[in-house]
Design a protein around this motif. Sequence first.
Motif, PDB file in Angstrom:
ATOM      1  N   LEU A  63      16.890  28.734 -24.636  1.00 41.81           N
ATOM      2  CA  LEU A  63      17.997  27.545 -23.962  1.00 41.81           C
ATOM      3  C   LEU A  63      16.788  26.982 -24.575  1.00 41.81           C
ATOM      4  CD1 LEU A  63      18.958  28.551 -20.506  1.00 41.81           C
ATOM      5  CD2 LEU A  63      19.731  29.569 -22.682  1.00 41.81           C
ATOM      6  N   VAL A  64      17.133  25.232 -24.353  1.00 36.31           N
ATOM      7  CA  VAL A  64      16.707  24.028 -24.608  1.00 36.31           C
ATOM      8  C   VAL A  64      16.380  23.072 -23.168  1.00 36.31           C
ATOM      9  CG1 VAL A  64      15.853  21.738 -26.020  1.00 36.31           C
ATOM     10  CG2 VAL A  64      16.240  24.296 -26.703  1.00 36.31           C
ATOM     11  N   TYR A  65      16.139  22.015 -22.812  1.00 39.31           N
ATOM     12  CA  TYR A  65      16.396  22.155 -21.928  1.00 39.31           C
ATOM     13  C   TYR A  65      16.158  19.956 -22.064  1.00 39.31           C
ATOM     14  CZ  TYR A  65      15.803  18.689 -17.466  1.00 39.31           C
ATOM     15  OH  TYR A  65      16.198  17.361 -16.119  1.00 39.31           O
ATOM     16  N   LEU A  66      16.523  19.367 -22.264  1.00 35.78           N
ATOM     17  CA  LEU A  66      16.558  17.518 -22.731  1.00 35.78           C
ATOM     18  C   LEU A  66      16.391  16.711 -21.057  1.00 35.78           C
ATOM     19  CD1 LEU A  66      16.545  15.851 -24.385  1.00 35.78           C
ATOM     20  CD2 LEU A  66      19.021  14.795 -24.323  1.00 35.78           C
ATOM     21  N   SER A  67      15.328  16.804 -20.702  1.00 36.87           N
ATOM     22  CA  SER A  67      14.824  15.887 -19.952  1.00 36.87           C
ATOM     23  C   SER A  67      15.254  14.469 -20.335  1.00 36.87           C
ATOM     24  CB  SER A  67      13.358  16.227 -19.612  1.00 36.87           C
ATOM     25  OG  SER A  67      12.831  15.407 -18.421  1.00 36.87           O
ATOM     26  N   GLY A  68      15.592  13.848 -19.084  1.00 34.79           N
ATOM     27  CA  GLY A  68      16.434  12.277 -19.247  1.00 34.79           C
ATOM     28  C   GLY A  68      15.103  11.753 -19.834  1.00 34.79           C
ATOM     29  N   ASP A  69      13.739  12.219 -18.688  1.00 38.28           N
ATOM     30  CA  ASP A  69      12.504  11.282 -18.490  1.00 38.28           C
ATOM     31  C   ASP A  69      11.118  11.998 -17.847  1.00 38.28           C
ATOM     32  OD1 ASP A  69      10.784   9.516 -18.106  1.00 38.28           O
ATOM     33  OD2 ASP A  69      11.657   8.036 -17.803  1.00 38.28           O
ATOM     34  N   GLU A  70      10.455  12.522 -18.498  1.00 41.02           N
ATOM     35  CA  GLU A  70       9.465  13.196 -17.286  1.00 41.02           C
ATOM     36  C   GLU A  70       8.428  13.022 -17.003  1.00 41.02           C
ATOM     37  OE1 GLU A  70       8.987  17.142 -18.284  1.00 41.02           O
ATOM     38  OE2 GLU A  70      10.148  16.519 -18.601  1.00 41.02           O
ATOM     39  N   GLN A  71       8.485  11.402 -17.087  1.00 43.25           N
ATOM     40  CA  GLN A  71       7.992  10.673 -16.214  1.00 43.25           C
ATOM     41  C   GLN A  71       8.289  10.469 -14.909  1.00 43.25           C
ATOM     42  OE1 GLN A  71       4.813   9.028 -16.947  1.00 43.25           O
ATOM     43  NE2 GLN A  71       5.374  10.084 -18.298  1.00 43.25           N
ATOM     44  N   ASN A  72       9.641  10.859 -14.998  1.00 40.90           N
ATOM     45  CA  ASN A  72      11.051  11.119 -13.390  1.00 40.90           C
ATOM     46  C   ASN A  72      10.174  12.940 -12.766  1.00 40.90           C
ATOM     47  OD1 ASN A  72      13.475  11.993 -11.795  1.00 40.90           O
ATOM     48  ND2 ASN A  72      14.068   9.120 -12.024  1.00 40.90           N
ATOM     49  N   ASP A  73       9.965  12.505 -11.533  1.00 35.02           N
ATOM     50  CA  ASP A  73       9.500  13.638 -11.028  1.00 35.02           C
ATOM     51  C   ASP A  73      10.864  14.822 -10.873  1.00 35.02           C
ATOM     52  OD1 ASP A  73      10.767  12.492  -9.083  1.00 35.02           O
ATOM     53  OD2 ASP A  73       9.065  13.145  -7.445  1.00 35.02           O
ATOM     54  N   ILE A  74      12.119  14.002 -10.719  1.00 30.63           N
ATOM     55  CA  ILE A  74      13.402  15.618 -10.591  1.00 30.63           C
ATOM     56  C   ILE A  74      13.422  15.682 -12.065  1.00 30.63           C
ATOM     57  CG2 ILE A  74      15.933  14.901  -9.944  1.00 30.63           C
ATOM     58  CD1 ILE A  74      14.255  15.049  -7.886  1.00 30.63           C
ATOM     59  N   SER A  75      13.782  14.426 -13.043  1.00 27.07           N
ATOM     60  CA  SER A  75      14.106  15.580 -14.524  1.00 27.07           C
ATOM     61  C   SER A  75      12.755  16.243 -14.854  1.00 27.07           C
ATOM     62  CB  SER A  75      13.644  13.789 -15.465  1.00 27.07           C
ATOM     63  OG  SER A  75      14.517  14.726 -16.768  1.00 27.07           O
ATOM     64  N   ARG A  76      11.514  16.574 -14.573  1.00 32.38           N
ATOM     65  CA  ARG A  76      10.566  17.318 -14.717  1.00 32.38           C
ATOM     66  C   ARG A  76      11.002  18.429 -13.747  1.00 32.38           C
ATOM     67  NH1 ARG A  76       7.361  14.024 -12.673  1.00 32.38           N
ATOM     68  NH2 ARG A  76       6.383  14.889 -11.255  1.00 32.38           N
ATOM     69  N   GLU A  77      11.053  18.597 -12.007  1.00 30.35           N
ATOM     70  CA  GLU A  77      11.487  19.392 -11.731  1.00 30.35           C
ATOM     71  C   GLU A  77      12.290  20.716 -12.034  1.00 30.35           C
ATOM     72  OE1 GLU A  77       9.637  20.551  -9.451  1.00 30.35           O
ATOM     73  OE2 GLU A  77       8.643  18.949  -9.092  1.00 30.35           O
ATOM     74  N   TYR A  78      13.517  19.638 -12.644  1.00 29.65           N
ATOM     75  CA  TYR A  78      14.619  20.887 -12.775  1.00 29.65           C
ATOM     76  C   TYR A  78      14.303  21.645 -14.623  1.00 29.65           C
ATOM     77  CZ  TYR A  78      18.783  18.899 -10.974  1.00 29.65           C
ATOM     78  OH  TYR A  78      20.058  18.233 -10.056  1.00 29.65           O
ATOM     79  N   GLY A  79      13.197  21.148 -15.133  1.00 26.21           N
ATOM     80  CA  GLY A  79      12.791  21.987 -16.456  1.00 26.21           C
ATOM     81  C   GLY A  79      11.751  23.154 -15.746  1.00 26.21           C
ATOM     82  N   LEU A  80      10.832  22.881 -15.321  1.00 28.56           N
ATOM     83  CA  LEU A  80      10.275  23.953 -14.700  1.00 28.56           C
ATOM     84  C   LEU A  80      10.743  24.551 -13.784  1.00 28.56           C
ATOM     85  CD1 LEU A  80       7.295  21.326 -12.355  1.00 28.56           C
ATOM     86  CD2 LEU A  80       7.405  22.746 -15.431  1.00 28.56           C
ATOM     87  N   SER A  81      11.619  24.198 -12.581  1.00 24.95           N
ATOM     88  CA  SER A  81      12.867  25.373 -11.380  1.00 24.95           C
ATOM     89  C   SER A  81      13.785  26.393 -13.044  1.00 24.95           C
ATOM     90  CB  SER A  81      13.650  24.553 -10.782  1.00 24.95           C
ATOM     91  OG  SER A  81      13.156  24.479 -10.389  1.00 24.95           O
ATOM     92  N   MET A  82      13.912  25.963 -14.213  1.00 26.62           N
ATOM     93  CA  MET A  82      14.830  26.578 -15.349  1.00 26.62           C
ATOM     94  C   MET A  82      14.045  26.602 -16.054  1.00 26.62           C
ATOM     95  SD  MET A  82      17.500  23.592 -16.906  1.00 26.62           S
ATOM     96  CE  MET A  82      17.788  25.014 -18.177  1.00 26.62           C
ATOM     97  N   LYS A  83      12.499  26.873 -16.284  1.00 26.45           N
ATOM     98  CA  LYS A  83      11.962  27.834 -16.919  1.00 26.45           C
ATOM     99  C   LYS A  83      12.004  28.927 -16.278  1.00 26.45           C
ATOM    100  CE  LYS A  83       9.673  25.755 -20.011  1.00 26.45           C
ATOM    101  NZ  LYS A  83       7.948  25.808 -20.411  1.00 26.45           N
ATOM    102  N   GLU A  84      11.903  28.582 -14.499  1.00 20.88           N
ATOM    103  CA  GLU A  84      11.912  30.048 -14.021  1.00 20.88           C
ATOM    104  C   GLU A  84      12.762  30.856 -13.531  1.00 20.88           C
ATOM    105  OE1 GLU A  84      12.700  30.503  -9.207  1.00 20.88           O
ATOM    106  OE2 GLU A  84       9.891  29.399  -9.593  1.00 20.88           O
ATOM    107  N   ALA A  85      13.687  30.589 -13.089  1.00 19.92           N
ATOM    108  CA  ALA A  85      14.888  31.075 -13.492  1.00 19.92           C
ATOM    109  C   ALA A  85      15.289  32.040 -14.380  1.00 19.92           C
ATOM    110  CB  ALA A  85      16.152  29.960 -13.437  1.00 19.92           C
ATOM    111  N   ALA A  86      15.130  31.054 -15.754  1.00 14.27           N
ATOM    112  CA  ALA A  86      15.730  31.888 -17.329  1.00 14.27           C
ATOM    113  C   ALA A  86      14.541  33.153 -17.413  1.00 14.27           C
ATOM    114  CB  ALA A  86      15.032  30.793 -18.347  1.00 14.27           C
ATOM    115  N   ALA A  87      13.539  32.880 -16.972  1.00 14.34           N
ATOM    116  CA  ALA A  87      12.629  33.728 -16.237  1.00 14.34           C
ATOM    117  C   ALA A  87      12.978  35.153 -15.916  1.00 14.34           C
ATOM    118  CB  ALA A  87      11.333  33.563 -16.426  1.00 14.34           C
ATOM    119  N   LYS A  88      13.511  35.555 -15.646  1.00 16.97           N
ATOM    120  CA  LYS A  88      14.557  36.137 -14.455  1.00 16.97           C
ATOM    121  C   LYS A  88      14.862  37.026 -15.273  1.00 16.97           C
ATOM    122  CE  LYS A  88      12.600  34.905 -10.554  1.00 16.97           C
ATOM    123  NZ  LYS A  88      10.897  35.645  -9.947  1.00 16.97           N
ATOM    124  N   LEU A  89      15.498  36.256 -15.989  1.00 14.71           N
ATOM    125  CA  LEU A  89      16.667  37.018 -16.903  1.00 14.71           C
ATOM    126  C   LEU A  89      15.804  38.126 -18.392  1.00 14.71           C
ATOM    127  CD1 LEU A  89      19.753  34.627 -16.550  1.00 14.71           C
ATOM    128  CD2 LEU A  89      18.983  36.792 -14.930  1.00 14.71           C
TER     129      LEU A  89
END
Length: 369
Positions: A63-89
């Motif tokens: 998967l690739v996650y296109l963050s809207g803006d890594e300076q926005n903590d919500i946008s950045r958190e999505y990537g971190l949490s998706m990476k965690e969830a993807a690793a479970k699979l």
Amino acid sequence: MTRARPHTRSTVLAIAGLIPLTSAARADDGVAAAKAAIEKYAGPQTTWQGPTSAPKPAKDMMLVYLSGDEQNDISREYGLSMKEAAAKLGWKLTVIDGKGSPSSWVSGFNQAIALKPNGIAIFADAKSLQDPIKTAAEKGITVIGLHAASLPGPTPDLHLFVNIQEDPREIGKAEADWAIADSKGTAKVVVITHNEYQIAETKSGATKDAILACAGCKLLDYANFPASEAAQRMPQLTTSWVQRFGLPIYITSVGDNDLDFAIPALRSAGVSPDQAKLIGADGNRSAYERIRKGKQYQTVTVSEPIELQAYQAVDEFNRAFNKAPPSGFVQPPYLVTAENVGTQGGDKNMFVPENNYKAEYLKIWGIAP
């Protein structure tokens, strides 16, 4: 034929007296409805309303996650949490920074396509990315949106398998309801939006409509500018609103990030936090901290469950890879207030519904917790 009797002076006065009474009753009803709504939005979310079954997880997906803006903590958190969830699979996920502008989103999305992934998730406006998203679809790459369109759910017209978010119409209404209830139906309101995002336009439109429907309230300004320009625009805009419209004032925004740059201007102007109340959305860490401390201008935020939605995105990708339909799950909005800021994940400065969502997803993926 019986002639109609002319109105007596007392009858005229009685009829005239009905008008303000009726208007007052309508205003009271509006405030009562707003209070009931915010009580619902601020209540605990403990019941799992998501999927209870899923296809067997696909293997070795990228998967690739296109963050809207890594300076926005919500946008950045999505990537971190998706990476965690993807690793479970056993999947891999790469993050690309969209740097906060439509032109950078296009460049970032094209980079994502070049990596030849199985799926791309975007926290950017899908309408701004139609050509590259169409190219991805033609190459058999599944695209999922996070806050990428005006409404949650399947979005075939934008070539999205599904768009994941709370319903922005409810979020916008919740922001307005809080101002209406807090002001007892007399709020003077500025609405801030970033209409390069369809979700922002829908959210702010709902806020604006609710304020306009409030008989005793007043919409002072509807301010639309690019989200990436908040640091430059907000200080001057905030100062001008106070000068032009006076106090008290309510300032609502489609994102908490804007409010980070409004507060220094209010402090510099010597404005009391009781006279300028800021209402945000998304649930940034800074918003939680301000609400918890009190007297920091921001009074509430409508928080998105970032980690839950990241797990949902991975689940939706798995459904797409297995040729199954989207789950249809939409988590309800959650209003964070001074009274509930320590609950539902508030101790971590984020909205974490107490509905056991991680265990629920792991269970339907067939993974031991």
